[in-house]
Enzyme design. Structure first.
Site, mmCIF file in Angstrom:
data_model
loop_
_atom_site.group_PDB
_atom_site.id
_atom_site.type_symbol
_atom_site.label_atom_id
_atom_site.label_comp_id
_atom_site.label_asym_id
_atom_site.label_seq_id
_atom_site.Cartn_x
_atom_site.Cartn_y
_atom_site.Cartn_z
ATOM 1 C CG ASP A 1 58.446 39.472 76.264
ATOM 2 O OD1 ASP A 1 59.202 40.522 76.018
ATOM 3 O OD2 ASP A 1 57.370 39.773 76.245
ATOM 4 C CD GLU B 1 56.740 48.454 72.795
ATOM 5 O OE1 GLU B 1 57.838 48.939 71.968
ATOM 6 O OE2 GLU B 1 56.855 47.276 72.799
#
Lengths: 398, 258
Positions: B56, B45
Site C-alpha cells: 500500500d 472491500e
C-alpha cells in the site's frame, strides 16, 4: 543429524521459519532471483570476479587477532575477527560486493537498499559507485539524525538517501519503503537487502555471501591454535548477517558453541528492548516467517536499542531456527553494558568497536569460557560512525 | 447462488470500494458500508489495518495508522461486523489484509468468524500461492469463503491460469507497477496491451481493475477492459477531515457512478 543447518529447503524454510510471503507484485522479482542465484553464485567467472574484489577492494582476508589483554581479563583465549578492517568499516560490504555482481548478471540497471545504522547503505553506495550504477538508499528519519556521518558518506559516494517518515522511522520502515520501491520498479531494479532477512532466497543469499567470515576463521584458527574449531563463536544479532557469516562454517560442528547476542536496550522487559528471541513470537515480517516483536493482534511493534543497527523487530529465519532447536544460544546485552564494552576494548586493545559489535564483546564475561577455551568474537564493525553517541554518553564510557 | 457470483451475473461495470476499517473513526465501519452500498457501490472491500502494509501507498498506510490508533483490531472488527448483514443485506463483502494479524487471531477462528458475520471472500496479498493451494484452499471452501488473487503486468500466463483455476470470485488486475494509490501513470499503450492480453485469455473468473483508479474517467476506462474497477485510496482521501464520513463516501460514489 544428516541434514545441514546451512541449507534451507527448496521453498526457503529453516525448520518452520523462512518462506516467501510476498504480494503478487513482488513475485516475479523474487522468483527471478530464486531461480538464478545459485547458478550465478556457482559460476567460476562470477567467483573469480568476486574473489578478486574481496581481496583487492574489500581487503580480505581480514585478520584474526589474538586479544591478549582482553584474554587476560576474562581468563580465556579471545580472538577478534577483524571485519571492522573491511573497506567501509564493517562486514556489510561482503554482501554488497556479491550482490552487485549478481545484479549485473541479472541485467539490472538500478540499485535500491535499506539501511539502519547506515553501514549497509554505505556499503551499497560504495559498490554502486564502483560499478557505475545509480543507487537509492531508504533510511528512517530517526536513523538519519543519529547516524549523520554515514548519511554524508552515502551522499559523497553519489547515492540518493531517501528519508523515511512512516512508522517508527527506523530500519523496519526503511525496509518497507525499499520493498515498495521494488514493487514500483520490478524490471530494471535490484534490491540489495542488507541482512539475512526478507523473502527466500535473500536469507540464504546473504548468508552465503557473509560465509567468507567463518571460512577464513577456520583456516586462521588452524594456523594460530592448531585446530579449526573454537569453543565459542560470538556475534551480535539485529537481523543477523554478521552472525550468519561467523556461524556458517561452524553450523554443522556441534562442538562449537554459537552465541548470538541481542540488544536488550534498557533491559529485556523494560518495554525498550530489541531482544527478539525472548520477546518475539512467530509471525511474518518483510516476507519471511520468523520470530518478531508484535502485539497480541499481530501488529509489529517498535524495538528499541541505542544502536541503530540492532533495533530490528525480527531476526533472520536461520537464527530463529537455530534458537528453536538449540543450536545457537541467545544472550542479550543492555545499552549500558554495550557502552562499557566499547570503553573496555578501546582501552585494552586500542580498537574502538561499533556499538552493535560491543554487544557481542559485552557477552564475554557471561560465556563461562575456561582458560584453554578459544573464543572468537566477530568484530563486525568499527566505531567511527558512533562517535557522536559515544560523546553523548561519556559518563558511561569511563 | 453466492453474493459475488450473483453480483457479476446481474450487473455490469461493477464498482468495488475499499475502505480501512476503523477510519476515520473507530465506529465508522458499518455506517460507511451502508452509505457506500446505498449510493451505488456494488462490492465492498473492508481493509483490516496492519502496521506494515507493504503493498500500500501513503494514503492507505496513513488510514491504517489512524485506524490502529483508534483501537481497531480483529476482535473489534468482528464485533462491528455482527451487524453487517442488517446494514448491507445483499452486496458482496470482502475482507482485505495482511497475513500476520490473521495468523495471530488463528486462521481457522478467523475464517469461522468471517463466515459467521456474512463475509463472502478474502484478499490476503502476502499469502503465498503454494501455501494457499496446499492448506488454505480447503479451509476457505469449508467455510464458504472465496479467494481473490492479484495479477500484475509481470504475471506470466501460466500463473494467471493457475490463479484463475484456484479462484471462483474475481481476479484483481493491478493496473501497473507500484503500490495502491500510485501517482506515476503507467505507459497507456503498455497498460492497454496488458488489459487486452488478460481479457483474451478467456478466463473463467470476471476481472476488476484496481490501483491508481481515482475518478469517474479512470473508472469508465477500466470498465472498457474489465467487469469493473476497485477504488480505495481516492475514497479514503475523500474521507479525510470531513465531519460526516458516510455522507462524504456517498457523494464520492455518486460522482463515480453518475
Amino acid at each position: 543429524m544428516t541434514t545441514s543447518f546451512q541449507q534451507p529447503t527448496a521453498r526457503g524454510y529453516y525448520g518452520e521459519y523462512g518462506g516467501a510471503f510476498v504480494p503478487e507484485m513482488l513475485y516475479p522479482n523474487v522468483e527471478e532471483l530464486r531461480t538464478q542465484y545459485l547458478e550465478i553464485l556457482a559460476d567460476p567467472a562470477y567467483q573469480a570476479e568476486l574473489q578478486l574484489l574481496l581481496r583487492d577492494y574489500v581487503g580480505r582476508p581480514t585478520p584474526l587477532f589474538e586479544a591478549r589483554r582482553l584474554s587476560e581479563k576474562y581468563g580465556t583465549r579471545v580472538f577478534l575477527k577483524r571485519e571492522d578492517l573491511c573497506h567501509t568499516g564493517a562486514h556489510k560490504i561482503n554482501n554488497t560486493v556479491g550482490q552487485i555482481l549478481l545484479a549485473k548478471r541479472l541485467g539490472k540497471q538500478r540499485i535500491i537498499a535499506e539501511t539502519g545504522a547506515g553501514q549497509h547503505g554505505v556499503a551499497t553506495a560504495t559498490v554502486c559507485a564502483l560499478m557505475g550504477l545509480p543507487c537509492v538508499v531508504y533510511m528512517g528519519a530517526t536513523d538519519i539524525e543519529r547516524q549523520a556521518p554515514n548519511v554524508a558518506r552515502m551522499r559523497l559516494l553519489g547515492a540518493e538517501v531517501r528519508r523515511v517518515t512512516s512508522g517508527s522511522q527506523t530500519l523496519k520502515d526503511a525496509t518497507n519503503e525499499a520493498i515498495r520501491d521494488w514493487i514500483a520498479n520490478p524490471v530494471d531494479t535490484h534490491y540489495i537487502i542488507g541482512s539475512v532477512v526478507g523473502p527466500h532466497p535473500y536469507p540464504d543469499l546473504v548468508a552465503r555471501l557473509q560465509a567468507v567470515i567463518s571460512e577464513e576463521m577456520r583456516a586462521q584458527l588452524l594456523e594460530k591454535t592448531g585446530s579449526e574449531l573454537p569453543a565459542f563463536v560470538v556475534a551480535c544479532v539485529g537481523g543477523g548477517s554478521n552472525a550468519a557469516g561467523a556461524f556458517y562454517h561452524f553450523l554443522d560442528e556441534p562442538a562449537v558453541r554459537l552465541v548470538a547476542v541481542e540488544a536488550a536496550g534498557h533491559g529485556i522487559y523494560s518495554g525498550h528492548s530489541a531482544a527478539t528471541s525472548v520477546l518475539g513470537k512467530p509471525g511474518i515480517i518483510h516476507g519471511s516467517r520468523t520470530l518478531l516483536m508484535q502485539d497480541e493482534h499481530g501488529q509489529i511493534t517498535e524495538p528499541y536499542s541505542l544502536s541503530a543497527g540492532l533495533d530490528y523487530p525480527g531476526i533472520g529465519p536461520l537464527h530463529a531456527h537455530l534458537g528453536a532447536v538449540g543450536r545457537a544460544e541467545f544472550m542479550s546485552i543492555t545499552d549500558d553494558e554495550a557502552l562499557a564494552a566499547v570503553s573496555e576494548l578501546s582501552r585494552l586493545e586500542g580498537i574502538i568497536p561499533a556499538l552493535e559489535t560491543a554487544h557481542a564483546l559485552a557477552a564475554l564475561g557471561q560465556l563461562g569460557a575456561g582458560p584453554d577455551d578459544v573464543v572468537v568474537v566477530n568484530l563486525s564493525g568499527r566505531g567511527d560512525k558512533d562517535l557522536e553517541t559515544y560523546l553523548k554518553n561519556m559518563d558511561k564510557l569511563i | 447462488m453466492n453474493r459475488i457470483t450473483h453480483a457479476f451475473r446481474s450487473k455490469k461495470n461493477l464498482l468495488n470500494t475499499y475502505f480501512t476499517a476503523g477510519y476515520p473513526s473507530l465506529h465508522d465501519t458499518i455506517p460507511l458500508a451502508k452509505a457506500l452500498v446505498e449510493s451505488g457501490a456494488d462490492i465492498l472491500e473492508i481493509g483490516m489495518p496492519f502496521s506494515d502494509p507493504l503493498a500500500d501507498g501513503p494514503v492507505i498506510q496513513g488510514s491504517s495508522t489512524v485506524a490502529l490508533a483508534n483501537g481497531m483490531n480483529l476482535p473489534v472488527l468482528f464485533e462491528q461486523l455482527q451487524n453487517l448483514r442488517t446494514a448491507v443485506p445483499d452486496a458482496p463483502v470482502l475482507l482485505m489484509g495482511y497475513l500476520n494479524p490473521v495468523l495471530q487471531f488463528g486462521v481457522e477462528a478467523f475464517l469461522k468468524r468471517a463466515a459467521e458475520v456474512g463475509v463472502d471472500g478474502l484478499i490476503l496479498p502476502d499469502l503465498p500461492l503454494d501455501e494457499y493451494e496446499e492448506t488454505y484452499h480447503a479451509l476457505f471452501q469449508q467455510h464458504g469463503l472465496k479467494a481473490v488473487f492479484l495479477i500484475t503486468p509481470q504475471t506470466s500466463e501460466a500463473r494467471i491460469r493457475r490463479l484463475d483455476a484456484l479462484s471462483d470470485a474475481f481476479l484483481y488486475l493491478v493496473s501497473g507497477p507500484g503500490t495502491t494509490g500510485g501517482t506515476t501513470r503507467p505507459d497507456a499503450d503498455a497498460q492497454q496491451q496488458y488489459f487486452e492480453r488478460v481479457a483474451d485469455l478467456n478466463l473463467k473468473n470476471p476481472r476488476l481493475i484496481g490501483f491508481g483508479i481515482a475518478n469517474k474517467a479512470g473508472f469508465d476506462r477500466a470498465c472498457q477492459y474489465a467487469d469493473g474497477a476497485i477504488i480505495g485510496s481516492a475514497l479514503i482521501q475523500a474521507l479525510q477531515e470531513v465531519d460526516d464520513a458516510p455522507a462524504a463516501a456517498a457523494r464520492f460514489v455518486r460522482g463515480i457512478k453518475s
